[in-house]
Each structure stands twice: as C-alpha cells, then as structure tokens.
Write an enzyme that holds these catalytic residues in place. Structure first.
Site, short mmCIF file in Angstrom:
data_model
loop_
_atom_site.label_atom_id
_atom_site.label_comp_id
_atom_site.label_asym_id
_atom_site.label_seq_id
_atom_site.Cartn_x
_atom_site.Cartn_y
_atom_site.Cartn_z
N GLY A 70 -26.97 130.13 -1.27
CA GLY A 70 -26.57 131.47 -0.85
C GLY A 70 -25.06 131.65 -0.83
O GLY A 70 -24.53 132.69 -1.24
N ASN A 151 -28.77 136.22 10.52
CA ASN A 151 -29.32 134.88 10.76
C ASN A 151 -29.28 134.46 12.22
O ASN A 151 -29.99 133.56 12.62
CB ASN A 151 -28.59 133.85 9.90
CG ASN A 151 -27.09 133.98 9.99
OD1 ASN A 151 -26.52 135.02 9.69
ND2 ASN A 151 -26.44 132.92 10.44
N GLN A 179 -31.93 135.42 4.52
CA GLN A 179 -32.92 135.23 5.59
C GLN A 179 -34.23 135.99 5.34
O GLN A 179 -35.19 135.82 6.10
CB GLN A 179 -32.33 135.65 6.94
CG GLN A 179 -31.23 134.72 7.45
CD GLN A 179 -31.73 133.34 7.88
OE1 GLN A 179 -32.92 133.13 8.14
NE2 GLN A 179 -30.83 132.38 7.97
N ALA A 200 -32.95 128.61 -1.36
CA ALA A 200 -34.26 127.95 -1.30
C ALA A 200 -34.56 127.28 0.04
O ALA A 200 -35.71 127.29 0.50
CB ALA A 200 -34.34 126.90 -2.40
N THR A 237 -24.28 121.61 -15.34
CA THR A 237 -25.66 121.23 -15.69
C THR A 237 -26.59 121.66 -14.57
O THR A 237 -26.33 121.43 -13.39
CB THR A 237 -25.73 119.70 -15.92
OG1 THR A 237 -24.80 119.37 -16.95
CG2 THR A 237 -27.12 119.27 -16.33
N CYS A 329 -25.24 127.13 10.47
CA CYS A 329 -24.84 127.02 9.06
C CYS A 329 -23.37 126.67 8.93
O CYS A 329 -22.96 126.08 7.97
CB CYS A 329 -25.06 128.34 8.32
SG CYS A 329 -26.75 128.89 8.39
C1 LIG Z 1 -27.49 134.85 6.10
C2 LIG Z 1 -27.02 133.61 5.40
N1 LIG Z 1 -26.25 133.72 4.31
C3 LIG Z 1 -25.82 132.65 3.64
C4 LIG Z 1 -26.15 131.38 4.05
C5 LIG Z 1 -25.66 130.22 3.25
O1 LIG Z 1 -26.65 129.77 2.35
P1 LIG Z 1 -26.57 128.30 1.72
O2 LIG Z 1 -26.77 127.34 2.83
O3 LIG Z 1 -27.68 128.26 0.70
O4 LIG Z 1 -25.25 128.19 1.07
C6 LIG Z 1 -26.94 131.21 5.21
C7 LIG Z 1 -27.29 129.91 5.81
O5 LIG Z 1 -26.95 128.86 5.49
C8 LIG Z 1 -27.40 132.36 5.90
O6 LIG Z 1 -28.17 132.28 6.98
#
Ligand SMILES: Cc1ncc(COP(=O)(O)O)c(C=O)c1O
Length: 380
Positions: A70, A151, A179, A200, A237, A329
């Site tokens: 993300g 989130n 989310q 994912a 890759t 996160c």
């Molecule tokens: C709303 C939201 N955006 C972005 C991310 C980041 O995604 P990633 O961990 O796949 O980089 C997160 C959580 O990690 C999230 O909760």
C-alpha cells in the site's frame, strides 16, 4: 490463551495462500522477463493473477499494477501526479495514513506544491462542505487523496460523493483503500476514483505485495525506474509468490465475503456489549462504535482516565492479548496517534484498537474483555 486482535495492522496468512505460494516457490522460479519456457510459464501466472484481481474488482487488467504494498502504491500516485500530471495542490485530511500524509508533506517541501487539509468532524468523518470550499478556492491542478476507511478508528468515507465532487471541480481523486479492499465488494469501473491502493497483508495475504489501480483515463510516470516491468509502471523483478498469494487471498475473501462479514460483525457487537456491561465509562473513538458508519473489523475503545491507561497495551500483552494503541503500521512503540489527536477527546483517556478477522472467536472476545476488566479494576 493467546489472542490476536490486531488485524488492521496485519492479518494471519490463510493456509490456502501459503499453499499457493509454496507451489510457485518450488515449481515456478523462472524470471518472468525471460523469453524461454521457464520465464513464459511464470509470466503467464502473473498475467492470470492480474486478470483475476481485475475481475474481482470489476475492472480491467490493464488498470492493475502490482507493487510492494500500500505504501508504494500511495507514494507512486502522489509523486507521479505531481511530477507527471502537473498537480500543483494536494487536498487530503489530517487523519490519513502516514503513507499519504508524509508523502504529501514531502512533496510540498520538494516541489512547493500547496497542501490543503479538509476538515473532519468530531467523529472523524470528512466534512463535505469543507472539501467543496477547498476545491472551489483554487484553479490549480489538484489531487484529492482521502482514504476509504481509517485504519485506526474505522471511519468509512463516501467514495462516490467525494469522487463525484472532486471531478466536478476538475480534480483527480486518489483513495487509499488498503483497509477495505478484500473486506467489501468494489466495482472500480463505476466508482469515480482515479487511483486506489491495496495491500495483500490486510486480507490474509503475504506482506510486501499490493497493487495500484490506475483508471485507464490517467497515465502517470513510474516511481521506480529500471527494467520496465509492469508495463514500465513499476520496475523490478516481480514478486511472483507474493502476487500469487495475494490473488488467492483476494479470491478467498470474495468467495464468502458476506459470511466473513457477518461473523466479524458478530464479534464486534459482542465486544461492544460486553465492554459496556463490564467497563464503567467506556466509549468508542471515532465512529467505530457505530456499526453502519465504520469498518466491521475495527473497534477503537476509549477507556476513562485512570492510572491503568499508561500501561494498558503492555498489561494486555502480558495477559496474552495482542492489540494496538494507535497505528501499528508506523512504529513498534505507541508514540501517540495523529488520528486520535484530531478527535475531541480527553488526552488522559486510554485508547485501544481491537481489530478482528474471520479467524477470531466469541471466546477470544470474552477472554479479552475479562482481562481488560481485571486490569482496569485494579487501578480504579
Ligand atoms: C490505511 C493504510 N494505508 C497504507 C498502509 C500501508 O500498507 P503496506 O503495509 O502494504 O505498505 C496501511 C498499513 O500498513 C494502512 O492501514
């Protein structure tokens, strides 16, 4: 008993996903850019995955680009919109994920673009009048970036309304849908969204893989340059096992989405009831206590001010319950949430985010409430 209630941070990988990844890891090692049989076989797996992901989200394979998650999808959109589409202004909110917020702040510094923040109400919902006022206030080329679901507090935004309004004023619309993808059905072809990010590991897939949806009407330059993979949108890759795992995870999510939703909603309702019955003065942050206006997977609990609050996460951890205080996160430690800081709440109150998945049970809910009751009672 060990209980995992931090599914908004990451979800356990589904056994079927592990199986799908295992077979790729052991049997399909060819580089998808190689033109020989081993390479062609791997390439076909990637393209089959792209078609499957696109079908599940009612869009075209040419609009799906695999990324490392993300964060990369958000970064690509914001940076490429500024550097490639002449965007001079980003409208976002102060309660976005840092993948958007910090990127927008960085771009404001790097390129001197204007950064405007839309108002959010006391529950964390976007104030649409504020968005319209901002859109009307400038003719500069604008990107609106607002997440589908928060989130931390689970607020859901109305993508249809935000996208339609943004387009009325000629602005592009990006949504971090990390989310909600894999938790709700989306018809991307009919949503007024130009760019969307998915990841994912939020829907029982592996970490380090996600995708960026780019509506076919938009073309942006890549963030990462190199071997021109992903139709030159994302060099490097491809993470073939990750892509296969994510596709299987999305498929499983869609196979019984309503069943999973009902089960998880049942857990959330039970937790709300039990908390209200056992913890004096409990309330819910944002809209997370409102079952219609929030993610069914997230419940952000506000505990009345008490000396117990300082060590809440630690004490729950000791009792076998993994949960989060804000956004896990962005850090391993609880440094204070920028989202909760925007809400009108007593800073001395405790905030804990329970987030559920289809693998959680009613017994786990009751166990967690019992332990939380013990911890808060000792300090009452
Ligand atoms: C709303 C939201 N955006 C972005 C991310 C980041 O995604 P990633 O961990 O796949 O980089 C997160 C959580 O990690 C999230 O909760």
């Amino acid at each position: 008993m060990k209980v995992y209630f931090d599914n908004a941070a990451t979800t356990p990988v589904a056994p079927e996903v592990v199986e799908a990844m295992h077979s790729v890891l052991t049997e399909n090692f060819g580089n998808p850019s190689s033109i020989h049989a081993h390479g062609r076989q791997t390439r076909s797996l990637i393209e089959m995955s792209r078609k499957k992901v696109a079908d599940l989200l009612s869009t075209s394979p040419s609009e799906i680009f695999f990324t490392s998650g993300g964060t990369e999808a958000d970064n690509t959109t914001l940076r490429s919109a500024v550097e490639g589409l002449g965007v001079k202004r980003i409208i976002t909110s102060k309660i976005e994920h840092h993948a958007v917020l910090h990127t927008a702040q960085y771009l404001a510094k790097l390129h001197g673009i204007q950064l405007d923040f839309v108002k959010t109400d006391q529950q964390g919902h976007i104030v649409m009048d504020s968005l319209e006022t901002l859109l009307r206030s400038s003719d500069d080329k604008t990107l609106v970036s607002l997440m589908h679901a928060n989130n931390e507090i689970g607020n859901l935004s109305d993508l249809e309304a935000i996208g339609t309004l943004s387009h009325e004023y000629g602005a592009l619309f990006h949504s971090d849908m990390v989310q909600t993808l894999g938790h709700y059905r989306h018809d991307l072809s009919s949503l007024p969204v130009d760019f969307a990010a998915g990841s994912a590991h939020k829907f029982h897939g592996p970490k380090g893989v996600g995708f960026l949806y780019i509506n076919h009407q938009n073309q942006i330059p890549p963030l990462i340059h190199g071997g021109a993979q992903e139709r030159n949108m994302r060099s490097g890759t491809e993470n073939v096992p990750g892509i296969m795992g994510m596709t299987r995870a999305l498929e499983l999510a869609h196979e019984d989405m309503e069943g999973h939703r009902q089960h998880i909603l049942g857990l959330k309702k039970l937790m709300i009831e039990e908390l209200k019955a056992k913890i004096p003065g409990v309330s819910f942050n944002g809209a997370s206590g409102d079952l219609d206006k929030s993610l069914y997977t997230v419940l952000n609990v506000c505990i009345a001010p008490s000396s117990a609050n300082e060590m809440l996460l630690f004490n729950l951890d000791i009792k076998g319950i993994s949960i989060s205080g804000g956004s896990a996160c962005s850090s391993g430690t609880n440094v204070g949430s920028h989202v909760l800081a925007e809400l009108d709440r007593d800073p001395k109150s405790g905030a804990i985010r329970f987030s559920f998945s289809r693998y959680n049970t009613n017994e786990e809910v009751s166990f967690a409430v019992e332990k939380l009751t013990e911890i808060t009672a000792v300090h009452a």
